[in-house]
Design a protein around this motif. Structure first.
Motif, PDB file in Angstrom:
ATOM      1  N   ILE A 180       0.866  -1.178   0.000  1.00 66.12           N
ATOM      2  CA  ILE A 180       0.000   0.000   0.000  1.00 66.12           C
ATOM      3  C   ILE A 180       0.897   1.220   0.000  1.00 66.12           C
ATOM      4  O   ILE A 180       1.828   1.332   0.811  1.00 66.12           O
ATOM      5  CB  ILE A 180      -0.932   0.007   1.223  1.00 66.12           C
ATOM      6  N   ILE A 181       0.651   2.136  -0.921  1.00 66.43           N
ATOM      7  CA  ILE A 181       1.463   3.346  -1.054  1.00 66.43           C
ATOM      8  C   ILE A 181       0.642   4.523  -0.547  1.00 66.43           C
ATOM      9  O   ILE A 181      -0.517   4.710  -0.948  1.00 66.43           O
ATOM     10  CB  ILE A 181       1.877   3.577  -2.510  1.00 66.43           C
ATOM     11  N   GLY A 182       1.220   5.293   0.347  1.00 63.83           N
ATOM     12  CA  GLY A 182       0.526   6.441   0.911  1.00 63.83           C
ATOM     13  C   GLY A 182       1.433   7.649   1.040  1.00 63.83           C
ATOM     14  O   GLY A 182       2.626   7.594   0.700  1.00 63.83           O
ATOM     15  N   THR A 183       0.890   8.727   1.535  1.00 61.40           N
ATOM     16  CA  THR A 183       1.633   9.984   1.702  1.00 61.40           C
ATOM     17  C   THR A 183       1.516  10.444   3.147  1.00 61.40           C
ATOM     18  O   THR A 183       0.424  10.423   3.732  1.00 61.40           O
ATOM     19  CB  THR A 183       1.098  11.078   0.771  1.00 61.40           C
ATOM     20  N   LEU A 184       2.645  10.869   3.718  1.00 59.99           N
ATOM     21  CA  LEU A 184       2.714  11.314   5.109  1.00 59.99           C
ATOM     22  C   LEU A 184       3.141  12.780   5.136  1.00 59.99           C
ATOM     23  O   LEU A 184       4.160  13.152   4.540  1.00 59.99           O
ATOM     24  CB  LEU A 184       3.708  10.453   5.887  1.00 59.99           C
ATOM     25  N   ALA A 185       2.378  13.626   5.811  1.00 60.99           N
ATOM     26  CA  ALA A 185       2.708  15.052   5.938  1.00 60.99           C
ATOM     27  C   ALA A 185       3.559  15.271   7.180  1.00 60.99           C
ATOM     28  O   ALA A 185       3.157  14.928   8.292  1.00 60.99           O
ATOM     29  CB  ALA A 185       1.437  15.878   6.008  1.00 60.99           C
ATOM     30  N   VAL A 186       4.747  15.818   6.993  1.00 60.71           N
ATOM     31  CA  VAL A 186       5.668  16.086   8.107  1.00 60.71           C
ATOM     32  C   VAL A 186       5.685  17.593   8.358  1.00 60.71           C
ATOM     33  O   VAL A 186       6.141  18.373   7.514  1.00 60.71           O
ATOM     34  CB  VAL A 186       7.087  15.574   7.784  1.00 60.71           C
ATOM     35  N   GLU A 187       5.207  17.988   9.530  1.00 62.16           N
ATOM     36  CA  GLU A 187       5.178  19.398   9.896  1.00 62.16           C
ATOM     37  C   GLU A 187       6.430  19.814  10.647  1.00 62.16           C
ATOM     38  O   GLU A 187       6.966  20.911  10.443  1.00 62.16           O
ATOM     39  CB  GLU A 187       3.938  19.695  10.755  1.00 62.16           C
ATOM     40  N   GLU A 188       6.938  18.930  11.535  1.00 57.78           N
ATOM     41  CA  GLU A 188       8.139  19.219  12.326  1.00 57.78           C
ATOM     42  C   GLU A 188       8.963  17.947  12.463  1.00 57.78           C
ATOM     43  O   GLU A 188       8.434  16.842  12.480  1.00 57.78           O
ATOM     44  CB  GLU A 188       7.757  19.743  13.719  1.00 57.78           C
ATOM     45  N   SER A 193       1.731  -6.043  11.780  1.00 58.21           N
ATOM     46  CA  SER A 193       2.928  -6.895  11.705  1.00 58.21           C
ATOM     47  C   SER A 193       3.743  -6.659  10.449  1.00 58.21           C
ATOM     48  O   SER A 193       4.678  -7.415  10.182  1.00 58.21           O
ATOM     49  CB  SER A 193       2.513  -8.369  11.759  1.00 58.21           C
ATOM     50  N   GLY A 194       3.401  -5.630   9.666  1.00 54.99           N
ATOM     51  CA  GLY A 194       4.142  -5.370   8.442  1.00 54.99           C
ATOM     52  C   GLY A 194       5.275  -4.389   8.646  1.00 54.99           C
ATOM     53  O   GLY A 194       5.706  -4.102   9.769  1.00 54.99           O
ATOM     54  N   ALA A 195       5.798  -3.891   7.535  1.00 53.58           N
ATOM     55  CA  ALA A 195       6.927  -2.962   7.555  1.00 53.58           C
ATOM     56  C   ALA A 195       6.487  -1.608   7.028  1.00 53.58           C
ATOM     57  O   ALA A 195       5.583  -1.496   6.207  1.00 53.58           O
ATOM     58  CB  ALA A 195       8.074  -3.505   6.710  1.00 53.58           C
ATOM     59  N   PHE A 196       7.157  -0.577   7.482  1.00 50.11           N
ATOM     60  CA  PHE A 196       6.966   0.798   7.024  1.00 50.11           C
ATOM     61  C   PHE A 196       8.254   1.222   6.340  1.00 50.11           C
ATOM     62  O   PHE A 196       9.328   1.222   6.970  1.00 50.11           O
ATOM     63  CB  PHE A 196       6.637   1.704   8.211  1.00 50.11           C
ATOM     64  N   GLU A 213      13.874  12.856   1.682  1.00 49.70           N
ATOM     65  CA  GLU A 213      14.765  13.622   0.810  1.00 49.70           C
ATOM     66  C   GLU A 213      14.818  15.102   1.163  1.00 49.70           C
ATOM     67  O   GLU A 213      15.707  15.807   0.692  1.00 49.70           O
ATOM     68  CB  GLU A 213      14.315  13.458  -0.650  1.00 49.70           C
ATOM     69  N   SER A 214      13.889  15.597   1.956  1.00 49.93           N
ATOM     70  CA  SER A 214      13.853  17.023   2.278  1.00 49.93           C
ATOM     71  C   SER A 214      14.476  17.276   3.645  1.00 49.93           C
ATOM     72  O   SER A 214      14.388  16.455   4.555  1.00 49.93           O
ATOM     73  CB  SER A 214      12.408  17.535   2.251  1.00 49.93           C
ATOM     74  N   SER A 215      15.116  18.450   3.790  1.00 53.44           N
ATOM     75  CA  SER A 215      15.726  18.831   5.075  1.00 53.44           C
ATOM     76  C   SER A 215      15.016  20.014   5.718  1.00 53.44           C
ATOM     77  O   SER A 215      15.452  20.510   6.753  1.00 53.44           O
ATOM     78  CB  SER A 215      17.207  19.173   4.866  1.00 53.44           C
ATOM     79  N   THR A 216      13.961  20.496   5.100  1.00 52.95           N
ATOM     80  CA  THR A 216      13.191  21.609   5.657  1.00 52.95           C
ATOM     81  C   THR A 216      11.725  21.219   5.743  1.00 52.95           C
ATOM     82  O   THR A 216      11.212  20.505   4.872  1.00 52.95           O
ATOM     83  CB  THR A 216      13.329  22.873   4.786  1.00 52.95           C
ATOM     84  N   THR A 217      11.072  21.652   6.771  1.00 50.54           N
ATOM     85  CA  THR A 217       9.648  21.360   6.957  1.00 50.54           C
ATOM     86  C   THR A 217       8.819  22.585   6.582  1.00 50.54           C
ATOM     87  O   THR A 217       9.315  23.714   6.602  1.00 50.54           O
ATOM     88  CB  THR A 217       9.397  20.984   8.429  1.00 50.54           C
ATOM     89  N   PRO A 218       7.554  22.383   6.251  1.00 47.26           N
ATOM     90  CA  PRO A 218       6.859  21.093   6.119  1.00 47.26           C
ATOM     91  C   PRO A 218       7.098  20.464   4.745  1.00 47.26           C
ATOM     92  O   PRO A 218       7.424  21.154   3.784  1.00 47.26           O
ATOM     93  CB  PRO A 218       5.396  21.493   6.291  1.00 47.26           C
ATOM     94  N   PHE A 219       6.924  19.146   4.638  1.00 42.80           N
ATOM     95  CA  PHE A 219       7.045  18.445   3.369  1.00 42.80           C
ATOM     96  C   PHE A 219       6.246  17.146   3.465  1.00 42.80           C
ATOM     97  O   PHE A 219       5.812  16.730   4.547  1.00 42.80           O
ATOM     98  CB  PHE A 219       8.512  18.168   3.024  1.00 42.80           C
ATOM     99  N   ALA A 220       6.056  16.500   2.322  1.00 38.10           N
ATOM    100  CA  ALA A 220       5.300  15.247   2.244  1.00 38.10           C
ATOM    101  C   ALA A 220       6.257  14.100   1.925  1.00 38.10           C
ATOM    102  O   ALA A 220       7.178  14.252   1.117  1.00 38.10           O
ATOM    103  CB  ALA A 220       4.206  15.339   1.186  1.00 38.10           C
ATOM    104  N   VAL A 221       6.049  12.979   2.573  1.00 37.62           N
ATOM    105  CA  VAL A 221       6.869  11.777   2.385  1.00 37.62           C
ATOM    106  C   VAL A 221       5.988  10.658   1.844  1.00 37.62           C
ATOM    107  O   VAL A 221       4.924  10.367   2.410  1.00 37.62           O
ATOM    108  CB  VAL A 221       7.516  11.338   3.711  1.00 37.62           C
ATOM    109  N   GLU A 222       6.414  10.055   0.745  1.00 38.01           N
ATOM    110  CA  GLU A 222       5.712   8.883   0.235  1.00 38.01           C
ATOM    111  C   GLU A 222       6.261   7.634   0.921  1.00 38.01           C
ATOM    112  O   GLU A 222       7.472   7.446   0.996  1.00 38.01           O
ATOM    113  CB  GLU A 222       5.876   8.763  -1.278  1.00 38.01           C
ATOM    114  N   PHE A 223       5.377   6.792   1.395  1.00 36.07           N
ATOM    115  CA  PHE A 223       5.805   5.591   2.113  1.00 36.07           C
ATOM    116  C   PHE A 223       5.098   4.364   1.528  1.00 36.07           C
ATOM    117  O   PHE A 223       4.097   4.477   0.814  1.00 36.07           O
ATOM    118  CB  PHE A 223       5.511   5.709   3.607  1.00 36.07           C
ATOM    119  N   GLN A 224       5.649   3.202   1.843  1.00 39.30           N
ATOM    120  CA  GLN A 224       5.064   1.932   1.425  1.00 39.30           C
ATOM    121  C   GLN A 224       4.860   1.035   2.647  1.00 39.30           C
ATOM    122  O   GLN A 224       5.751   0.946   3.498  1.00 39.30           O
ATOM    123  CB  GLN A 224       5.962   1.195   0.420  1.00 39.30           C
ATOM    124  N   LEU A 225       3.710   0.432   2.697  1.00 41.74           N
ATOM    125  CA  LEU A 225       3.428  -0.586   3.703  1.00 41.74           C
ATOM    126  C   LEU A 225       3.608  -1.941   3.037  1.00 41.74           C
ATOM    127  O   LEU A 225       2.913  -2.270   2.068  1.00 41.74           O
ATOM    128  CB  LEU A 225       1.999  -0.430   4.249  1.00 41.74           C
TER     129      LEU A 225
END
Length: 532
Positions: free
Chosen positions: A123-131, A161-164, A169-181
């Motif tokens: 499952i591919i999703g997007t995570l918003a990182v504020e800080e 029981s799965g993996a994240f 790739e970004s060093s400044t906030t806020p940004f979005a991170v794509e992740f896979q379950l």
């Protein structure tokens, strides 16, 4: 009751009785029967495999066709969940329900395919990182903490029981991170350590450094998520190279697997249910945006001709093309079979019936060529053909094959010619027949079994030859089928369906030649073996 008794009673003997009768005739018959079975089973397997799909080959053995068992093919399916107002192929708006049928192509008159297994790959999703360094809660999964150096920590919830897996790739906030379950897969293997203290690559994991005291350091690659453990025998460390064993649990396996008809609760994404007849329903979560990738285990008992179509139309083989390989094999094999048989027949007749000085010496010299290893002659023959400007030409490969096949042909035909009645030649000479007349009118017609068996041997040997074609032919436009199969292995090593079809095409012609001449084969190869 054996086969002979059954025939006396008018009843046809059973297969068991026939086999028993065959083995009673002597150990030679039993050995021939065993050799025939050993040859027949893989040949039938190759033939059946050449008509099966790649997924079928991976999922079950070729013998399951005879039992009527259904085979399994994995079909990849992906659906993307988008926000309201967006659209595209295989997409659905978050919070809505998608339904339909995945098996719409039914073949008339044949059993319909069914789905036996549903496997969600990731499952591919997007995570918003504020800080940075602040835990972010993901419902049903756990918490993720992203750090400024590009690393992150994942604390799974009790029910997950799965993996994240994510890449920061970004060093400044806020940004979005794509992740896979993803799910975890367990892998075991062995690794050869060449030097103490030197890094050795672990496939799909990273690097390992083994120290002199038996400890080790594991350096995972950036994309590795999981656990790695190595087992090192202290007794072998002092004498590198040595082998160590390792086991790892890494992300990359299926996230969830269920039988058709079962309802699957997908983390973050929603609920999925796929029935055996292909009907599905996907209820998406209102706040999810991403994609779901899965494989469907489609049960399909059908054989297909698509493998052969692929062999002859694959773009990578368009130049020179598999049909061109096929044509070249005939151009090489037919003259390379006729030429040595013609030369050997005349030479064997001369050695057997002509009163020539030192004929036995010349015969022994010709037969002595059989004990010379073929590999030792490649360079001298190559130099001679190169001096005559015949490298890469049809006459060059014909000469090479003919020179290698002539000694055995002389040996086989000589024994057959020696058993011909001498009275035939005496009567022919009295009638005024010449040596050529006796050869063409008496010897050749009576030697048809030996000539046919020799033709089988030479044809099969030349047709299946690879090394001589690679050595004496330099133009790819003139390469035979064996080189074409070699290219298939190099380009499509994991595509067993394509390889099986190409190999069976190569094997088909020698089979046809053998079965068309097999009534002469036994008489030919046993010629001269029995006197009286």
């Amino acid at each position: 009751m054996d086969a002979q008794s059954a025939s006396y009673s008018g009843r046809r003997p059973s297969l068991t009785e026939a086999l028993v009768a065959l083995t009673r005739r002597g150990p030679v018959h039993a050995i021939l029967l065993i050799i025939g079975i050993i040859w027949l089973v893989p040949s039938v397997g190759l033939a059946v495999t050449s008509f099966r799909t790649r997924g079928d080959i991976s999922a079950s053995g070729w013998w399951t066709i005879a039992s009527g068992a259904r085979t399994v093919t994995d079909n990849h399916w992906e659906i993307e969940v988008v926000a309201a107002g967006e659209s595209g192929e295989n997409t659905i708006v978050a919070g809505e329900t998608l339904s339909g049928n995945l098996l719409t192509d039914a073949v008339e008159g044949l059993p319909p395919a069914t789905i036996g297994r549903v496997r969600v790959q990731q499952i591919i999703g997007t995570l918003a990182v504020e800080e940075f360094d602040q835990p972010i809660a993901l419902e049903g999964l756990g918490t993720v903490t992203v750090h400024a150096d590009g690393s992150y920590d994942f604390a799974p919830a009790a029910g997950y029981s799965g993996a994240f897996v994510a890449t920061i790739e970004s060093s400044t906030t806020p940004f979005a991170v794509e992740f896979q379950l993803q799910g975890f897969e367990f892998i075991q293997g062995e690794l050869v350590i060449e030097e103490i203290g030197e890094a050795e690559r672990v496939p799909r994991a990273g690097k390992i450094i083994v120290n002199a005291d038996g400890s080790y350091e594991f350096e995972p690659r950036a994309s590795f998520v999981g656990v790695f453990e190595a087992t090192i025998d202290q007794r072998v460390i002092a004498n590198p190279p040595f082998t160590i064993s390792y086991a790892m649990q890494r992300a990359g396996g299926p996230l969830q697997t269920a039988e058709a008809g079962a309802s699957m609760q997908l983390p973050l994404a929603g609920t999925l249910q796929v029935s055996a007849d292909g009907r599905f329903e996907f209820k998406t979560a209102a706040d999810f945006a991403g994609a779901v990738e899965m494989e469907l285990g489609i049960q399909n008992p059908l054989l297909t001709l698509e493998n052969y179509e692929e062999v002859f139309t694959r773009e990578q083989l368009a130049e020179p093309g598999f049909l061109n390989f096929f044509k070249n094999s005939f151009i090489i094999t037919i003259p390379s079979t006729i030429i040595p048989i013609a030369i050997a027949a005349m030479a064997a007749y001369a050695f057997a019936w002509l009163d020539l000085p030192y004929r036995n010496v010349f015969y022994l010299l010709a037969i002595a060529m059989l004990i010379v290893p073929l590999q030792t002659t490649w360079i001298p023959v190559l130099r001679m053909l190169n001096a005559a400007n015949l490298i890469g030409t049809w006459p060059g490969i014909w000469i090479a094959h003919s020179s290698y096949g002539t000694p055995f042909a002389i040996f086989l035909l000589y024994n057959f010619f020696r058993d011909l009645p001498g009275e035939l030649f005496e009567a022919a000479r009295v009638d005024g027949a010449s040596e050529f007349g006796m050869f063409f009118r008496i010897v050749l017609p009576l030697s048809l079994p030996a000539l046919a068996s020799l033709a089988i041997f030479q044809f099969v040997w030349v047709w299946n030859d690879l090394m001589n074609a690679l050595i004496f032919l330099v133009d790819q436009q003139k390469f035979p089928l064996t080189v074409g199969i070699r290219q298939l292995v190099g380009q499509y090593a994991n595509e067993w369906d394509i390889l099986a079809s190409g190999a069976f095409i190569t094997m088909l012609v020698p089979l046809l030649v053998f079965f068309s001449l097999q009534r002469y084969f036994v008489r030919g190869v046993t010629a001269g073996a029995v006197k009286g």
